[in-house]
Design a protein around this motif. Structure first.
Motif, short mmCIF file in Angstrom:
data_model
loop_
_atom_site.label_atom_id
_atom_site.label_comp_id
_atom_site.label_asym_id
_atom_site.label_seq_id
_atom_site.Cartn_x
_atom_site.Cartn_y
_atom_site.Cartn_z
N HIS A 147 44.90 -1.30 24.23
CA HIS A 147 45.02 -0.52 25.46
C HIS A 147 43.99 -0.94 26.51
O HIS A 147 44.22 -0.78 27.71
CB HIS A 147 44.89 0.97 25.16
N ALA A 148 42.87 -1.48 26.06
CA ALA A 148 41.85 -1.94 27.01
C ALA A 148 42.37 -3.05 27.90
O ALA A 148 41.94 -3.18 29.05
CB ALA A 148 40.60 -2.40 26.25
N SER A 149 43.30 -3.87 27.41
CA SER A 149 43.81 -5.00 28.18
C SER A 149 44.65 -4.56 29.37
O SER A 149 44.86 -5.36 30.30
CB SER A 149 44.63 -5.92 27.28
N ILE A 150 45.16 -3.35 29.38
CA ILE A 150 45.88 -2.85 30.55
C ILE A 150 45.07 -1.82 31.32
O ILE A 150 45.23 -1.67 32.53
CB ILE A 150 47.25 -2.27 30.16
N ILE A 151 44.19 -1.10 30.63
CA ILE A 151 43.38 -0.10 31.33
C ILE A 151 42.44 -0.77 32.33
O ILE A 151 42.28 -0.30 33.47
CB ILE A 151 42.59 0.75 30.32
N LEU A 152 41.80 -1.87 31.94
CA LEU A 152 40.86 -2.54 32.83
C LEU A 152 41.54 -3.04 34.11
O LEU A 152 41.02 -2.79 35.22
CB LEU A 152 40.18 -3.70 32.09
N PRO A 153 42.67 -3.74 34.04
CA PRO A 153 43.35 -4.11 35.30
C PRO A 153 43.83 -2.91 36.11
O PRO A 153 43.78 -2.94 37.34
CB PRO A 153 44.53 -4.97 34.83
N TYR A 154 44.30 -1.87 35.43
CA TYR A 154 44.73 -0.68 36.16
C TYR A 154 43.58 -0.10 36.97
O TYR A 154 43.76 0.31 38.13
CB TYR A 154 45.24 0.38 35.17
N ILE A 155 42.41 -0.04 36.37
CA ILE A 155 41.24 0.48 37.09
C ILE A 155 40.92 -0.40 38.29
O ILE A 155 40.67 0.09 39.39
CB ILE A 155 40.03 0.57 36.14
N ALA A 156 40.92 -1.71 38.07
CA ALA A 156 40.56 -2.64 39.14
C ALA A 156 41.52 -2.55 40.32
O ALA A 156 41.09 -2.57 41.49
CB ALA A 156 40.52 -4.06 38.59
N PHE A 157 42.82 -2.43 40.05
CA PHE A 157 43.79 -2.40 41.13
C PHE A 157 43.93 -1.02 41.77
O PHE A 157 44.49 -0.90 42.85
CB PHE A 157 45.16 -2.87 40.62
N SER A 158 43.44 0.02 41.12
CA SER A 158 43.51 1.38 41.68
C SER A 158 42.27 1.72 42.51
O SER A 158 42.34 2.63 43.36
CB SER A 158 43.66 2.41 40.56
N MET A 159 41.18 1.02 42.29
CA MET A 159 39.94 1.39 42.97
C MET A 159 39.92 1.13 44.48
O MET A 159 39.35 1.93 45.22
CB MET A 159 38.75 0.68 42.31
N PRO A 160 40.50 0.03 45.01
CA PRO A 160 40.41 -0.19 46.47
C PRO A 160 40.94 0.96 47.30
O PRO A 160 40.27 1.42 48.22
CB PRO A 160 41.22 -1.48 46.66
N ILE A 161 42.16 1.43 47.01
CA ILE A 161 42.72 2.53 47.80
C ILE A 161 41.93 3.82 47.57
O ILE A 161 41.76 4.64 48.49
CB ILE A 161 44.22 2.73 47.46
N ALA A 162 41.42 4.00 46.35
CA ALA A 162 40.62 5.20 46.06
C ALA A 162 39.32 5.18 46.86
O ALA A 162 38.92 6.20 47.44
CB ALA A 162 40.31 5.27 44.57
N ILE A 163 38.66 4.04 46.91
CA ILE A 163 37.41 3.93 47.68
C ILE A 163 37.69 4.12 49.17
O ILE A 163 36.92 4.76 49.89
CB ILE A 163 36.75 2.57 47.41
N PHE A 164 38.81 3.59 49.65
CA PHE A 164 39.17 3.74 51.06
C PHE A 164 39.34 5.21 51.43
O PHE A 164 38.84 5.68 52.46
CB PHE A 164 40.46 2.96 51.34
N ILE A 165 40.04 5.96 50.59
CA ILE A 165 40.27 7.38 50.86
C ILE A 165 38.98 8.18 50.77
O ILE A 165 38.65 8.97 51.67
CB ILE A 165 41.33 7.93 49.89
N LEU A 166 38.21 7.98 49.70
CA LEU A 166 37.00 8.77 49.48
C LEU A 166 35.91 8.40 50.49
O LEU A 166 35.15 9.27 50.94
CB LEU A 166 36.48 8.55 48.06
N ASN A 167 35.81 7.13 50.85
CA ASN A 167 34.80 6.72 51.83
C ASN A 167 35.06 7.37 53.19
O ASN A 167 34.12 7.85 53.84
CB ASN A 167 34.81 5.20 51.97
N GLY A 168 36.33 7.40 53.61
CA GLY A 168 36.65 8.03 54.89
C GLY A 168 36.32 9.51 54.90
O GLY A 168 35.84 10.04 55.91
N PHE A 169 36.53 10.20 53.77
CA PHE A 169 36.23 11.62 53.72
C PHE A 169 34.72 11.87 53.69
O PHE A 169 34.20 12.73 54.40
CB PHE A 169 36.89 12.25 52.50
#
Length: 285
Positions: A147-169
């Motif tokens: 499961h680590a082989s898919i969790i790590l890429p999922y985290i990496a590809f989900s973080m940019p939009i998350a940082i964009f939203i949280l940084n603006g707030f």
């Protein structure tokens, strides 16, 4: 004269309102119809499905399709795997992206915007372009078929939009709040944990929902990096109804309905949080 202008303006407004309502109605139909079609599909027999009459109602609802999907498709095992992968991914994304957004938005340092830009560049990298490099890296790390082989890429590809939203707030939060907390002796981590996180609940909920929807039905990475049936996620359950000589289309439809059900329930329960979080993260920033 004024009365005539007011009447004209009202007519224009009513026409524009009617056009907007018509457009929204068409949009609702195009979005809702595939789901209704899938539900009808799940109650049909193979003969009805293969007849080519896509708009026909099932002659006799086949509830056995759902029994086959639940038992024959090993629904609970795939559901647990998807739930585990999605929960771990969401937790890591929230922690890491909120820490990064907190550092970028609240600290005064020279390379803050450069780091933010570096994260946002990740939004422009297609997931498919990373498959071969990730395959080589995970093979050398001996984590393929885990499961680590898919969790790590999922985290990496989900973080940019998350940082964009949280940084603006977080940029919109008055600095006096954390300054008073620091004067009272609070550490940076305490400011983050006790002040920033509770205030940032709306955009965090948005990040959770968007991450959940994107990860729950992901197929490409999971199909390449995981081969063990015990570790596969929910989208792979449909393979249980495909054999060399036959396909149970009704059971596939029922399994797809059961797989989409958690996403639909969570989305409708928390749909207003998406709007609040996106507005808070994009407009206020």
């Amino acid at each position: 004269m004024r009365h005539v202008k007011n009447v004209t303006n009202r007519r224009r407004f009513s026409y524009a309102k009617g056009i907007v309502l018509l457009f929204l109605s068409l949009l609702v139909v195009t979005q809702v119809y595939p789901l209704l079609w899938l539900i009808l599909y799940s109650f049909k027999t193979n003969e009805e499905i293969l007849s080519g009459n896509f708009f026909a109602l099932p002659q006799s609802p086949q509830w056995s399709n759902y029994t086959s999907a639940f038992a024959g498709g090993d629904y609970l095992r795939y559901l647990w795997n998807s739930f585990f992968v999605t929960t771990v991914t969401m937790t890591c994304v929230i922690i890491l992206s909120s820490l990064a957004a907190f550092a970028i938005s609240r600290f005064r340092w020279r390379y803050g915007q450069a780091v933010l830009l570096l994260f946002l560049i990740g939004m422009m990298i297609p997931m498919q372009a990373t498959l071969l490099p990730l395959m080589i890296i995970f093979k050398n790390m001996h984590i393929l078929n885990t499961h680590a082989s898919i969790i790590l890429p999922y985290i990496a590809f989900s973080m940019p939009i998350a940082i964009f939203i949280l940084n603006g707030f977080m940029k919109s939060i008055p600095g006096e709040i954390e300054e008073s907390a620091i004067m009272d002796g609070a550490s940076i981590l305490r400011v983050y944990w006790n002040i920033m996180l509770p205030i940032s609940v709306p955009p965090i909920m948005t990040v959770c929902i968007l991450t959940f929807i994107n990860i729950w039905n992901e197929y490409i990475l999971a199909s390449i990096f995981i081969s063990a049936n015990d570790l596969k996620t929910l989208p792979f359950g449909v393979n249980s109804f495909v054999s060399q000589y036959s396909v149970n289309y009704g059971a596939i439809g029922a399994f797809l309905v059961l797989g989409a059900l958690p996403v639909i329930i969570i989305y409708f329960l928390l749909a207003d949080k998406i709007t609040q979080g996106m507005v808070a993260g994009a407009v206020k920033g």
